[in-house]
Design a protein around this motif. Structure first.
Motif, PDB file in Angstrom:
ATOM      1  N   CYS A 158       3.354  -8.140  -4.322  1.00 44.13           N
ATOM      2  CA  CYS A 158       3.691  -6.853  -4.935  1.00 44.13           C
ATOM      3  C   CYS A 158       5.034  -6.368  -4.388  1.00 44.13           C
ATOM      4  CB  CYS A 158       2.603  -5.830  -4.630  1.00 44.13           C
ATOM      5  SG  CYS A 158       2.909  -4.207  -5.380  1.00 44.13           S
ATOM      6  N   PRO A 159       5.900  -5.784  -5.228  1.00 42.22           N
ATOM      7  CA  PRO A 159       7.205  -5.301  -4.757  1.00 42.22           C
ATOM      8  C   PRO A 159       7.151  -3.937  -4.081  1.00 42.22           C
ATOM      9  CG  PRO A 159       7.019  -4.923  -7.104  1.00 42.22           C
ATOM     10  CD  PRO A 159       5.784  -5.693  -6.701  1.00 42.22           C
ATOM     11  N   GLU A 160       5.996  -3.264  -4.089  1.00 36.11           N
ATOM     12  CA  GLU A 160       5.884  -1.948  -3.476  1.00 36.11           C
ATOM     13  C   GLU A 160       5.579  -2.086  -1.976  1.00 36.11           C
ATOM     14  OE1 GLU A 160       6.335   1.007  -5.792  1.00 36.11           O
ATOM     15  OE2 GLU A 160       7.269  -0.873  -6.396  1.00 36.11           O
ATOM     16  N   ASP A 161       5.873  -1.032  -1.199  1.00 28.91           N
ATOM     17  CA  ASP A 161       5.727  -1.146   0.257  1.00 28.91           C
ATOM     18  C   ASP A 161       4.603  -0.291   0.826  1.00 28.91           C
ATOM     19  OD1 ASP A 161       6.734   1.428   0.179  1.00 28.91           O
ATOM     20  OD2 ASP A 161       8.437   1.030   1.502  1.00 28.91           O
ATOM     21  N   CYS A 162       3.543  -0.088   0.084  1.00 26.38           N
ATOM     22  CA  CYS A 162       2.395   0.695   0.564  1.00 26.38           C
ATOM     23  C   CYS A 162       1.890   0.084   1.873  1.00 26.38           C
ATOM     24  CB  CYS A 162       1.286   0.699  -0.473  1.00 26.38           C
ATOM     25  SG  CYS A 162       1.803   1.257  -2.116  1.00 26.38           S
ATOM     26  N   SER A 163       1.903   0.871   2.937  1.00 29.20           N
ATOM     27  CA  SER A 163       1.694   0.319   4.273  1.00 29.20           C
ATOM     28  C   SER A 163       0.272  -0.147   4.524  1.00 29.20           C
ATOM     29  CB  SER A 163       2.084   1.357   5.330  1.00 29.20           C
ATOM     30  OG  SER A 163       1.342   2.551   5.161  1.00 29.20           O
ATOM     31  N   TYR A 164      -0.693   0.317   3.749  1.00 31.33           N
ATOM     32  CA  TYR A 164      -2.096  -0.050   3.931  1.00 31.33           C
ATOM     33  C   TYR A 164      -2.465  -1.342   3.227  1.00 31.33           C
ATOM     34  CZ  TYR A 164      -1.953   2.066  -0.672  1.00 31.33           C
ATOM     35  OH  TYR A 164      -1.600   2.369  -1.964  1.00 31.33           O
ATOM     36  N   CYS A 165      -1.582  -1.866   2.384  1.00 34.01           N
ATOM     37  CA  CYS A 165      -1.972  -2.895   1.425  1.00 34.01           C
ATOM     38  C   CYS A 165      -1.610  -4.300   1.891  1.00 34.01           C
ATOM     39  CB  CYS A 165      -1.320  -2.608   0.075  1.00 34.01           C
ATOM     40  SG  CYS A 165      -1.864  -3.750  -1.225  1.00 34.01           S
ATOM     41  N   SER A 166      -2.568  -5.208   1.802  1.00 37.18           N
ATOM     42  CA  SER A 166      -2.344  -6.603   2.183  1.00 37.18           C
ATOM     43  C   SER A 166      -1.481  -7.337   1.172  1.00 37.18           C
ATOM     44  CB  SER A 166      -3.688  -7.324   2.326  1.00 37.18           C
ATOM     45  OG  SER A 166      -4.398  -7.306   1.091  1.00 37.18           O
ATOM     46  N   GLN A 167      -1.288  -6.754  -0.024  1.00 37.28           N
ATOM     47  CA  GLN A 167      -0.490  -7.391  -1.062  1.00 37.28           C
ATOM     48  C   GLN A 167       0.941  -6.837  -1.124  1.00 37.28           C
ATOM     49  OE1 GLN A 167      -2.944  -8.346  -4.736  1.00 37.28           O
ATOM     50  NE2 GLN A 167      -4.070  -6.562  -3.998  1.00 37.28           N
ATOM     51  N   ARG A 168       1.312  -5.970  -0.192  1.00 33.40           N
ATOM     52  CA  ARG A 168       2.580  -5.251  -0.220  1.00 33.40           C
ATOM     53  C   ARG A 168       3.780  -6.166  -0.004  1.00 33.40           C
ATOM     54  NH1 ARG A 168       5.039  -3.888   4.669  1.00 33.40           N
ATOM     55  NH2 ARG A 168       5.563  -1.786   3.977  1.00 33.40           N
ATOM     56  N   LEU A 169       4.946  -5.626  -0.334  1.00 30.58           N
ATOM     57  CA  LEU A 169       6.203  -6.285  -0.026  1.00 30.58           C
ATOM     58  C   LEU A 169       6.307  -6.530   1.482  1.00 30.58           C
ATOM     59  CD1 LEU A 169       9.082  -7.104  -1.049  1.00 30.58           C
ATOM     60  CD2 LEU A 169       9.792  -4.782  -0.456  1.00 30.58           C
ATOM     61  N   GLY A 170       6.521  -7.771   1.868  1.00 32.31           N
ATOM     62  CA  GLY A 170       6.656  -8.107   3.276  1.00 32.31           C
ATOM     63  C   GLY A 170       5.351  -8.330   4.010  1.00 32.31           C
ATOM     64  N   SER A 171       4.229  -8.272   3.321  1.00 28.46           N
ATOM     65  CA  SER A 171       2.948  -8.493   3.985  1.00 28.46           C
ATOM     66  C   SER A 171       2.868  -9.909   4.548  1.00 28.46           C
ATOM     67  CB  SER A 171       1.794  -8.280   3.005  1.00 28.46           C
ATOM     68  OG  SER A 171       0.560  -8.686   3.574  1.00 28.46           O
ATOM     69  N   LYS A 172       2.376  -9.999   5.758  1.00 27.60           N
ATOM     70  CA  LYS A 172       2.134 -11.297   6.369  1.00 27.60           C
ATOM     71  C   LYS A 172       0.635 -11.597   6.444  1.00 27.60           C
ATOM     72  CE  LYS A 172       6.420 -11.446   9.063  1.00 27.60           C
ATOM     73  NZ  LYS A 172       7.039 -10.340   8.311  1.00 27.60           N
ATOM     74  N   ALA A 173      -0.162 -10.784   5.775  1.00 31.22           N
ATOM     75  CA  ALA A 173      -1.602 -11.037   5.724  1.00 31.22           C
ATOM     76  C   ALA A 173      -1.858 -12.351   4.988  1.00 31.22           C
ATOM     77  CB  ALA A 173      -2.314  -9.888   5.017  1.00 31.22           C
ATOM     78  N   GLU A 174      -2.750 -13.154   5.527  1.00 30.72           N
ATOM     79  CA  GLU A 174      -2.996 -14.487   4.967  1.00 30.72           C
ATOM     80  C   GLU A 174      -4.030 -14.408   3.842  1.00 30.72           C
ATOM     81  OE1 GLU A 174      -3.950 -17.001   8.251  1.00 30.72           O
ATOM     82  OE2 GLU A 174      -1.916 -16.957   9.054  1.00 30.72           O
ATOM     83  N   ILE A 175      -3.645 -13.709   2.783  1.00 28.22           N
ATOM     84  CA  ILE A 175      -4.548 -13.516   1.646  1.00 28.22           C
ATOM     85  C   ILE A 175      -4.289 -14.567   0.577  1.00 28.22           C
ATOM     86  CG2 ILE A 175      -4.686 -11.034   2.080  1.00 28.22           C
ATOM     87  CD1 ILE A 175      -2.704 -10.718  -0.328  1.00 28.22           C
ATOM     88  N   LEU A 176      -5.205 -14.632  -0.370  1.00 28.73           N
ATOM     89  CA  LEU A 176      -4.979 -15.456  -1.551  1.00 28.73           C
ATOM     90  C   LEU A 176      -3.848 -14.863  -2.379  1.00 28.73           C
ATOM     91  CD1 LEU A 176      -8.667 -16.012  -2.702  1.00 28.73           C
ATOM     92  CD2 LEU A 176      -7.122 -17.805  -1.905  1.00 28.73           C
TER      93      LEU A 176
END
Length: 368
Positions: free
Chosen positions: A65-83
């Motif tokens: 996702c291009p948005e930077d919502c800080s709570y979200c694992s799908q956010r811009l720059g997220s390093k969460a190892e999600i699908l």
């Protein structure tokens, strides 16, 4: 307690509480917790009886996702190892939804990451909505959650057969810049208005546990009431590793219950849904939350795993509630072969979040 008696009376008349009363609910002590739950339960039962509505999430497009919502694992720059995957085809989305419907869900929520849908994206989702309608007719409600809406997009979704649109306010207007800089609170509120104007039932809620104050929680609850939303998902922060809010564990089960009760007293006749993070923060007090909320998500969330669908159904039955539109099988949940037996950590310890590895976007069956 005079406060709770006044809130019940107002709740039965759908008269709004004062801000001071809503703040007072959040300030009640743990000693008063069961009284707070009982009072909120009276309002809940007046509008919804003992019914619990089950909802099921299908993540149509995960991550990036291009948005930077800080709570979200799908956010811009997220390093969460999600699908991460691109758009599911309609047949794959329907197959994922069918697992939830088989588990008792009466609403399917079609979600896609991103700032907002393009017209082509809306076309894709409309195809999936139409396929769900062909499969289930009107027996299953369809909700879309695609980000910020542009002119005419809500109308197109409604024409395809969608019933509702979700776009959470998440926190107060005053605190919004603390969690996101790529869009603002007004953008989100406008999308909720566009959904209603386009004929879709507006669904919008909040996330607790992000560092907000009691005043922020009350502000967002009253904003949701002012927008006249029909359903209010109450999320509790899932502090994914690899996101700015990783490691933030602010909530206790008692605090989570008080937040749910405050929302019920403010949005008395709205569908209040226990949403993401309930297993992490309510923990063994989840059944008490059913006395306040009349809805929950079954099984897994967008990028994290929830408790098993069978465990959800058993919890509802054990608490004396009934699934809206269906029956709950009696008996205890089946043991989960993948469950972690624990390593001696105290209750409430910051355990790792289980990243979803099954269901939509994989070859493994979903948790429903």
């Amino acid at each position: 307690m005079d406060l709770l008696s006044a809130l019940v009376d107002k709740g039965l008349r759908r008269e709004p509480p004062t801000r001071a009363e809503a703040l007072a609910v959040l300030a009640t002590s743990d000693d008063d917790l069961l009284e707070v739950v009982a009072a909120a339960g009276r309002v809940r039962r007046a509008w919804f009886g003992r019914r619990v509505k089950l909802n099921y999430l299908v993540n149509l497009k995960s991550g990036l996702c291009p948005e930077d919502c800080s709570y979200c694992s799908q956010r811009l720059g997220s390093k969460a190892e999600i699908l991460t995957y691109t758009w599911l085809k309609p047949d794959a989305a329907v197959a994922a939804a069918n697992a939830g419907v088989a588990g008792g869900a009466r609403r399917v929520c079609l979600v896609a990451s991103g700032r907002g849908p393009t017209d082509r994206d809306v076309e894709r989702v409309c195809e999936t909505v139409s396929a769900l309608r062909a499969e289930h007719g009107t027996a299953v409600e369809v909700c879309a959650c695609l980000g910020l809406l542009s002119d005419g997009q809500a109308e197109r979704l409604r024409a395809a057969g969608a019933d509702a649109y979700n776009h959470n306010l998440n926190t107060s207007q005053a605190a919004y810049a603390d969690i996101c800089t790529t869009h603002d609170f007004a953008d989100r509120a406008e999308t909720v208005r566009r959904a209603r104007a386009g004929g879709l039932s507006p669904c919008s809620g909040l996330i607790a546990g992000m560092g907000e104050s009691d005043e922020d929680l009350v502000d967002v609850a009253f904003a949701l009431r002012e927008l006249e939303v029909d359903s209010v998902p109450v999320n509790f922060l899932i502090p994914f590793d690899g996101t700015p809010l990783a490691g933030r564990w602010e909530l206790t089960p008692q605090r989570a219950l008080r937040i749910l009760a405050m929302v019920r007293f403010v949005c008395q006749d709205a569908e209040v849904r226990i949403a993401g993070g309930r297993e992490l923060h309510l923990r063994t007090l989840q059944p008490l939350a059913l006395h306040i909320a009349n809805s929950l998500f079954l099984g897994d969330y967008l990028t994290s795993e929830g408790q098993s669908g069978r465990a959800d159904l058993a919890m509802i039955a054990d608490a004396g509630f009934e699934v809206e539109g269906g029956t709950v099988p009696a008996g205890p949940p089946e043991p989960d072969a993948d469950a972690d037996a624990g390593d001696g950590e105290p209750a409430g310890a910051a355990v790792p979040v289980a990243v979803r590895r099954r269901g939509a976007g994989t070859t493994l069956p979903p948790n429903a």
